[in-house]
Design a protein around this motif. Structure first.
Motif, PDB file in Angstrom:
ATOM      1  N   PRO A 286       0.997  -1.145  -0.171  1.00 16.52           N
ATOM      2  CA  PRO A 286       0.104  -0.075   0.190  1.00 16.52           C
ATOM      3  C   PRO A 286       0.826   1.232  -0.056  1.00 16.52           C
ATOM      4  CG  PRO A 286      -0.674  -1.570   1.620  1.00 16.52           C
ATOM      5  CD  PRO A 286       0.487  -2.051   1.101  1.00 16.52           C
ATOM      6  N   LEU A 287       0.311   2.276  -0.688  1.00 14.51           N
ATOM      7  CA  LEU A 287       0.971   3.524  -0.671  1.00 14.51           C
ATOM      8  C   LEU A 287       0.939   4.176   0.565  1.00 14.51           C
ATOM      9  CD1 LEU A 287       2.092   5.593  -2.759  1.00 14.51           C
ATOM     10  CD2 LEU A 287      -0.310   6.710  -2.882  1.00 14.51           C
ATOM     11  N   LYS A 288       1.946   4.938   1.279  1.00 22.53           N
ATOM     12  CA  LYS A 288       2.123   5.232   2.598  1.00 22.53           C
ATOM     13  C   LYS A 288       2.427   6.806   2.654  1.00 22.53           C
ATOM     14  CE  LYS A 288       3.205   0.954   4.607  1.00 22.53           C
ATOM     15  NZ  LYS A 288       3.795  -0.081   5.473  1.00 22.53           N
ATOM     16  N   THR A 289       3.292   7.291   1.742  1.00 26.28           N
ATOM     17  CA  THR A 289       4.000   8.753   1.789  1.00 26.28           C
ATOM     18  C   THR A 289       3.668   9.485   0.448  1.00 26.28           C
ATOM     19  OG1 THR A 289       5.941   7.938   0.796  1.00 26.28           O
ATOM     20  CG2 THR A 289       5.864   7.672   3.273  1.00 26.28           C
ATOM     21  N   ASN A 290       3.742  10.705   0.902  1.00 30.11           N
ATOM     22  CA  ASN A 290       3.381  11.775  -0.209  1.00 30.11           C
ATOM     23  C   ASN A 290       2.061  11.470  -1.030  1.00 30.11           C
ATOM     24  OD1 ASN A 290       5.676  13.469   0.765  1.00 30.11           O
ATOM     25  ND2 ASN A 290       6.735  12.140  -0.645  1.00 30.11           N
ATOM     26  N   VAL A 291       1.180  11.100  -0.359  1.00 30.89           N
ATOM     27  CA  VAL A 291       0.045  10.588  -1.188  1.00 30.89           C
ATOM     28  C   VAL A 291      -0.541  11.806  -2.078  1.00 30.89           C
ATOM     29  CG1 VAL A 291      -0.700   8.463   0.411  1.00 30.89           C
ATOM     30  CG2 VAL A 291      -1.598  10.773   0.902  1.00 30.89           C
ATOM     31  N   GLY A 292      -0.739  12.918  -1.573  1.00 27.38           N
ATOM     32  CA  GLY A 292      -1.421  13.864  -2.489  1.00 27.38           C
ATOM     33  C   GLY A 292      -0.644  14.404  -3.550  1.00 27.38           C
ATOM     34  N   VAL A 293       0.380  14.400  -3.606  1.00 29.01           N
ATOM     35  CA  VAL A 293       1.473  14.748  -4.769  1.00 29.01           C
ATOM     36  C   VAL A 293       1.477  13.651  -5.614  1.00 29.01           C
ATOM     37  CG1 VAL A 293       3.725  15.283  -5.427  1.00 29.01           C
ATOM     38  CG2 VAL A 293       3.007  16.469  -3.256  1.00 29.01           C
ATOM     39  N   LYS A 294       1.457  12.551  -5.257  1.00 27.09           N
ATOM     40  CA  LYS A 294       1.508  11.200  -6.327  1.00 27.09           C
ATOM     41  C   LYS A 294      -0.029  11.141  -6.993  1.00 27.09           C
ATOM     42  CE  LYS A 294       4.778   8.789  -3.591  1.00 27.09           C
ATOM     43  NZ  LYS A 294       5.127   7.751  -2.634  1.00 27.09           N
ATOM     44  N   MET A 295      -0.949  11.562  -5.995  1.00 25.96           N
ATOM     45  CA  MET A 295      -2.323  11.655  -6.627  1.00 25.96           C
ATOM     46  C   MET A 295      -2.389  12.618  -7.910  1.00 25.96           C
ATOM     47  SD  MET A 295      -6.049  12.120  -5.228  1.00 25.96           S
ATOM     48  CE  MET A 295      -5.882  13.452  -4.751  1.00 25.96           C
ATOM     49  N   LEU A 296      -1.994  13.828  -7.553  1.00 32.45           N
ATOM     50  CA  LEU A 296      -1.673  14.924  -8.745  1.00 32.45           C
ATOM     51  C   LEU A 296      -1.053  14.327  -9.937  1.00 32.45           C
ATOM     52  CD1 LEU A 296      -1.544  17.767  -6.405  1.00 32.45           C
ATOM     53  CD2 LEU A 296      -3.386  17.629  -7.757  1.00 32.45           C
ATOM     54  N   THR A 297      -0.040  13.961  -9.604  1.00 37.86           N
ATOM     55  CA  THR A 297       1.037  13.318 -10.831  1.00 37.86           C
ATOM     56  C   THR A 297       0.299  12.402 -11.557  1.00 37.86           C
ATOM     57  OG1 THR A 297       2.971  13.816  -9.713  1.00 37.86           O
ATOM     58  CG2 THR A 297       3.189  12.324 -11.397  1.00 37.86           C
ATOM     59  N   ALA A 298      -0.378  11.425 -10.964  1.00 40.22           N
ATOM     60  CA  ALA A 298      -1.166  10.263 -11.654  1.00 40.22           C
ATOM     61  C   ALA A 298      -2.274  10.953 -12.686  1.00 40.22           C
ATOM     62  CB  ALA A 298      -1.760   9.496 -10.730  1.00 40.22           C
ATOM     63  N   VAL A 299      -3.003  11.870 -12.043  1.00 37.82           N
ATOM     64  CA  VAL A 299      -4.181  12.513 -13.004  1.00 37.82           C
ATOM     65  C   VAL A 299      -3.384  13.304 -14.142  1.00 37.82           C
ATOM     66  CG1 VAL A 299      -5.974  14.318 -12.675  1.00 37.82           C
ATOM     67  CG2 VAL A 299      -5.539  12.590 -11.042  1.00 37.82           C
ATOM     68  N   GLY A 300      -2.158  14.019 -14.015  1.00 41.11           N
ATOM     69  CA  GLY A 300      -1.441  14.522 -15.167  1.00 41.11           C
ATOM     70  C   GLY A 300      -1.033  13.347 -16.117  1.00 41.11           C
ATOM     71  N   VAL A 301      -0.608  12.284 -15.645  1.00 43.02           N
ATOM     72  CA  VAL A 301      -0.411  11.187 -16.367  1.00 43.02           C
ATOM     73  C   VAL A 301      -1.512  10.799 -17.383  1.00 43.02           C
ATOM     74  CG1 VAL A 301       0.607   8.717 -16.618  1.00 43.02           C
ATOM     75  CG2 VAL A 301       1.702  10.529 -15.303  1.00 43.02           C
ATOM     76  N   PHE A 302      -2.603  10.793 -16.606  1.00 42.36           N
ATOM     77  CA  PHE A 302      -4.064  10.247 -17.186  1.00 42.36           C
ATOM     78  C   PHE A 302      -4.209  11.060 -18.376  1.00 42.36           C
ATOM     79  CE2 PHE A 302      -8.586  11.090 -17.487  1.00 42.36           C
ATOM     80  CZ  PHE A 302      -9.091   9.853 -17.747  1.00 42.36           C
ATOM     81  N   GLY A 303      -3.940  12.581 -18.277  1.00 42.57           N
ATOM     82  CA  GLY A 303      -4.270  13.422 -19.439  1.00 42.57           C
ATOM     83  C   GLY A 303      -3.354  13.358 -20.437  1.00 42.57           C
ATOM     84  N   ALA A 304      -2.035  13.230 -20.131  1.00 45.28           N
ATOM     85  CA  ALA A 304      -1.094  13.043 -21.268  1.00 45.28           C
ATOM     86  C   ALA A 304      -1.239  11.627 -22.002  1.00 45.28           C
ATOM     87  CB  ALA A 304       0.341  12.954 -20.610  1.00 45.28           C
ATOM     88  N   ALA A 305      -1.816  10.550 -21.381  1.00 45.11           N
ATOM     89  CA  ALA A 305      -1.922   9.413 -22.207  1.00 45.11           C
ATOM     90  C   ALA A 305      -3.174   9.648 -23.016  1.00 45.11           C
ATOM     91  CB  ALA A 305      -2.096   8.290 -21.069  1.00 45.11           C
ATOM     92  N   THR A 306      -4.234  10.356 -22.583  1.00 48.50           N
ATOM     93  CA  THR A 306      -5.321  10.513 -23.489  1.00 48.50           C
ATOM     94  C   THR A 306      -5.221  11.245 -24.760  1.00 48.50           C
ATOM     95  OG1 THR A 306      -6.729  10.589 -21.410  1.00 48.50           O
ATOM     96  CG2 THR A 306      -7.793  11.765 -23.408  1.00 48.50           C
ATOM     97  N   VAL A 307      -4.081  12.219 -24.479  1.00 50.51           N
ATOM     98  CA  VAL A 307      -3.559  12.932 -25.819  1.00 50.51           C
ATOM     99  C   VAL A 307      -3.051  12.027 -26.845  1.00 50.51           C
ATOM    100  CG1 VAL A 307      -2.103  14.663 -26.422  1.00 50.51           C
ATOM    101  CG2 VAL A 307      -3.505  15.102 -24.661  1.00 50.51           C
ATOM    102  N   VAL A 308      -2.221  11.119 -26.240  1.00 50.45           N
ATOM    103  CA  VAL A 308      -1.380  10.428 -27.157  1.00 50.45           C
ATOM    104  C   VAL A 308      -2.202   9.183 -27.868  1.00 50.45           C
ATOM    105  CG1 VAL A 308       0.373   8.628 -27.532  1.00 50.45           C
ATOM    106  CG2 VAL A 308       0.853  10.778 -25.928  1.00 50.45           C
TER     107      VAL A 308
END
Length: 426
Positions: A286-308
């Motif tokens: 399970p994820l334990k540290t810096n959960v907020g920043v990692k969630m924001l990064t994941a959503v950004g990756v979601f958008g980039a994958a959609t573009v490609v």
């Protein structure tokens, strides 16, 4: 002597039944959804242009969202006042009826756009009640310290179903158009049996006002005051609302990638493959540290994958982008659900879960509608690419508007005032 505490959620019998019910019902749901979408688009294309048929796909999203929007306050309140098992059983029974009815209509050759829209609305009603009840039931089945793993396992069952469901629906439809609905009905029966095997669980009584209407409003008030929960839910809403490429998959499969119904099954399953692998990882570590920043990064990756994905014209690259998109979305879902479940008191989990379900459905169903309508206006490819860039922009904006997301380090609710506080609703 007392029994030793379980070391894993699957060591709890009731959670195993819950997990199996979610898996079976999700496979059935996704098999139905993929075929309903294909039938709507295929029937529409017989008399409409590509853009007009894409508009019909958008309407399917609206039809499924309206019941969720109208019933949100009622379903959340019911999940906190009525035995959550009863609500889940009734919802699955309604889905069973929908599957059986569509199987009969398709077998008899009488399926129409009107019938598909009507069944989609009933499925929306079932999901409106099932979402808060099932979400609030899971924390009642396992000890609190096992809840993050239980959330990951629950997500794994959903994503596993999302992998098997579309592929199963596509392959069965190629064999016989009524077959996906018949198999879905059988799976709903299994899910219903498992829900009946879960024993009664104590719940915390609703505190504060005894007025039902006020109790319904309290759930929305809690979400509004808890900026961490509000930020996490609304981020998913707007990111997926803008970046929802999955609504256009029938268009890409039929007219852009020329892959047919079997290819559509692969495309719909690809995001779930990435999501399931991510959920398996979280159930083990399970994820334990810096959960907020990692969630924001994941959503950004979601958008980039959609573009490609929007630019891709090769099936392997399209599948890879969708798998990455699914993995990033699962990462965000895991963090969001863990924050919501662990920050919300049990007596309010149903109402907060209903608000979360409304936001999620708005991002999914309204995202489908937005994608369908935008595709009708500017074309499906341009709509998908623009949506991906929109999801990236929303991520950057939310990181600024909700600093609580960036500051969230762990899933543990704050006790010493170092992190954003939640307001207690009375």
């Amino acid at each position: 002597m007392t029994s030793p505490a379980p070391a894993h959620p699957l060591a709890v019998p009731d959670f195993r039944f819950y997990w199996t019910a979610r898996l079976a019902s999700t496979v059935a749901q996704m098999a139905m959804v993929i075929v309903i979408g294909w039938q709507v688009y295929d029937i529409a294309r017989a008399t409409m242009t590509q853009r007009e048929a894409a508009f019909q796909l958008g309407l399917i999203g609206v039809v499924q969202f309206v019941p969720l929007f109208v019933l949100t306050l009622v379903t959340g309140w019911a999940a906190d006042r009525v035995d959550r098992r009863f609500i889940a059983r009734a919802s699955i029974a309604l889905e069973l009826f929908c599957a059986g009815f569509l199987a009969w209509l398709t077998y008899s050759g009488e399926v129409t756009l009107f019938a598909l829209f009507g069944i989609a609305a009933l499925l929306g009603v079932a999901r409106a009640f099932a979402g808060p009840a099932l979400g609030a039931l899971a924390p009642n089945l396992v000890p609190r310290e096992l809840l993050p793993r239980a959330i990951a396992l629950s997500a794994m069952s959903w994503q596993g179903g999302a992998i098997a469901g579309p592929a199963l629906g596509g392959y069965l439809y190629a064999i016989a158009p009524y077959a996906p609905y018949s198999v879905s009905a059988a799976l709903f029966l299994i899910a219903l049996f498992c829900m009946f095997m879960i024993g009664p669980k104590p719940r915390t009584a609703i505190v504060g006002s005894k007025n039902p209407w006020r109790q319904m409003i309290d759930g929305l008030h809690y979400v509004r005051q808890n900026r961490l929960v509000l930020g996490a839910i609304s981020l998913d809403l707007f990111a997926v609302l803008l970046g929802g490429a999955t609504a256009m998959l029938p268009v890409f499969a039929r007219d852009i990638l020329h892959a047919g119904p079997e290819g559509l099954g692969h495309l719909r399953a690809a995001p779930a493959v990435g999501a399931t692998l991510t959920a398996i990882w979280f159930s083990w570590k399970p994820l334990k540290t810096n959960v907020g920043v990692k969630m924001l990064t994941a959503v950004g990756v979601f958008g980039a994958a959609t573009v490609v994905f929007g630019f891709s014209r090769q099936m392997p690259l399209s599948l890879l982008c969708l798998a990455l998109l699914g993995a990033a979305d699962m990462f965000s879902v895991f963090v969001r659900q863990s924050l919501i479940q662990l920050y919300t008191p049990d007596e309010m989990r149903g109402r907060v879960g209903a608000a979360s379900t409304l936001f999620i459905s708005a991002s999914n169903e309204l995202g489908e509608a937005e994608s369908g309508f935008l595709a009708a206006a500017i074309g499906p490819v341009t709509a998908v690419i623009a949506g991906g860039f929109g999801a990236i922009a929303v991520t950057l904006l939310w990181a600024r508007i909700f600093p609580e997301l960036r500051l969230a380090r762990t899933f543990d609710p704050p006790e010493n005032g170092d992190e954003p506080k939640k307001e207690t609703v009375t």
